[in-house]
Motif scaffolding. Structure first.
Motif, PDB file in Angstrom:
ATOM      1  N   ALA A  27       0.831  -1.209   0.000  1.00 29.18           N
ATOM      2  CA  ALA A  27       0.000   0.000   0.000  1.00 29.18           C
ATOM      3  C   ALA A  27       0.863   1.257   0.000  1.00 29.18           C
ATOM      4  O   ALA A  27       0.596   2.205  -0.753  1.00 29.18           O
ATOM      5  CB  ALA A  27      -0.931  -0.007   1.213  1.00 29.18           C
ATOM      6  N   ARG A  28       1.908   1.281   0.826  1.00 32.15           N
ATOM      7  CA  ARG A  28       2.788   2.447   0.911  1.00 32.15           C
ATOM      8  C   ARG A  28       3.457   2.755  -0.425  1.00 32.15           C
ATOM      9  O   ARG A  28       3.535   3.903  -0.856  1.00 32.15           O
ATOM     10  CB  ARG A  28       3.904   2.225   1.946  1.00 32.15           C
ATOM     11  N   LEU A  29       3.968   1.716  -1.062  1.00 31.65           N
ATOM     12  CA  LEU A  29       4.762   1.881  -2.291  1.00 31.65           C
ATOM     13  C   LEU A  29       3.926   1.782  -3.560  1.00 31.65           C
ATOM     14  O   LEU A  29       4.472   1.845  -4.659  1.00 31.65           O
ATOM     15  CB  LEU A  29       5.877   0.837  -2.321  1.00 31.65           C
ATOM     16  N   ARG A  30       2.615   1.573  -3.383  1.00 31.95           N
ATOM     17  CA  ARG A  30       1.721   1.399  -4.536  1.00 31.95           C
ATOM     18  C   ARG A  30       2.248   0.309  -5.472  1.00 31.95           C
ATOM     19  O   ARG A  30       2.279   0.460  -6.692  1.00 31.95           O
ATOM     20  CB  ARG A  30       1.544   2.729  -5.267  1.00 31.95           C
ATOM     21  N   GLY A  31       2.703  -0.775  -4.834  1.00 32.19           N
ATOM     22  CA  GLY A  31       3.199  -1.917  -5.596  1.00 32.19           C
ATOM     23  C   GLY A  31       4.579  -1.724  -6.198  1.00 32.19           C
ATOM     24  O   GLY A  31       5.023  -2.539  -6.987  1.00 32.19           O
ATOM     25  N   GLY A  32       5.249  -0.635  -5.824  1.00 32.59           N
ATOM     26  CA  GLY A  32       6.560  -0.359  -6.417  1.00 32.59           C
ATOM     27  C   GLY A  32       6.453  -0.074  -7.904  1.00 32.59           C
ATOM     28  O   GLY A  32       7.348  -0.419  -8.687  1.00 32.59           O
ATOM     29  N   PHE A  84      11.017   3.450  -3.014  1.00 36.98           N
ATOM     30  CA  PHE A  84      11.054   2.021  -2.699  1.00 36.98           C
ATOM     31  C   PHE A  84      12.407   1.583  -2.149  1.00 36.98           C
ATOM     32  O   PHE A  84      12.497   0.563  -1.461  1.00 36.98           O
ATOM     33  CB  PHE A  84      10.687   1.188  -3.936  1.00 36.98           C
ATOM     34  N   MET A  85      13.458   2.335  -2.419  1.00 37.64           N
ATOM     35  CA  MET A  85      14.780   1.938  -1.949  1.00 37.64           C
ATOM     36  C   MET A  85      14.931   2.069  -0.429  1.00 37.64           C
ATOM     37  O   MET A  85      15.703   1.334   0.184  1.00 37.64           O
ATOM     38  CB  MET A  85      15.859   2.774  -2.640  1.00 37.64           C
ATOM     39  N   ARG A  86      14.210   2.989   0.171  1.00 40.44           N
ATOM     40  CA  ARG A  86      14.353   3.209   1.614  1.00 40.44           C
ATOM     41  C   ARG A  86      13.321   2.442   2.427  1.00 40.44           C
ATOM     42  O   ARG A  86      13.403   2.420   3.655  1.00 40.44           O
ATOM     43  CB  ARG A  86      14.240   4.697   1.931  1.00 40.44           C
TER      44      ARG A  86
END
Length: 200
Positions: A27-32, A84-86
């Motif tokens: 949810a946070r990354l919207r699936g990357g 997404f890296m962090r």
């Protein structure tokens, strides 16, 4: 009797906590989504290159150009504020073995290019998606990500087999299309998951 039930109860709690952690990351990354968006751009460029280059030239661009996917993903992540890296989860340690196993298709590609170079587009298109089911599991979205890999493999195999003249054009365009459909699905699905988590 209490000791007998303790282990299953603990295991269930761990599974539930891990699932919640994976889903929250999704949810946070919207699936990357910046990563597959970069992949779509890469394959779209290859579709265009296929209209101008022969097989050897196309393969050269495809192999060297693959190194641009990750930097482009980082740029898109910065633009869309999707770092997404962090992001760290309980499954972050899974990324190295996941990508290490995916990169093992390269030792198959190199001898194939020496003996049957026409296999290059097919091996690249399928080989570069091997990690998708595992990444999907890390986001608690195995179905969506596995569907991407399976549909992509079936589609490129069908094009490679039935339309040999389109191996450098329609095949990469199809991969780009699958990427874009997947990105749209990620954004819609992750927004729904985010809303459900906020409501809960």
């Amino acid at each position: 009797m209490p000791e007998t039930n303790a282990a299953p109860a603990t295991l269930d709690a761990l599974k539930a906590a891990l699932h919640a952690d994976r889903l929250a990351s999704y949810a946070r990354l919207r699936g990357g989504f910046p990563i597959p968006l970069a992949g779509a751009a890469y394959w779209a460029v290859l579709a265009g290159a296929g209209t101008m280059l022969d097989l050897r030239g196309w393969i050269t661009i495809a192999m060297w150009g693959s190194g641009a996917i990750f930097p482009l993903a980082l740029l898109l992540a910065a633009i869309f504020r999707c770092d997404f890296m962090r992001d760290r989860t309980a499954t972050s340690d899974l990324l190295f073995p996941t990508f290490a196993s995916m990169f093992l298709f390269w030792p198959m590609l190199i001898p194939a290019l020496q003996t049957a170079p026409e296999l290059g587009p097919l091996i690249l298109a399928i080989g570069m998606s091997i990690h998708w089911p595992v990444i999907g599991w890390s986001y608690a979205r195995s179905g969506l990500f596995t569907a991407h890999a399976v549909v992509r493999a079936a589609l490129v195999l069908a094009i490679w087999t039935a339309l040999p003249d389109a191996r450098l054009t329609l095949l990469p365009a199809a991969v780009a299309g699958v990427y874009l459909v997947t990105v749209a699905a990620m954004l819609i699905d992750s927004a729904r998951v985010r809303a459900n988590l906020a409501a809960a």
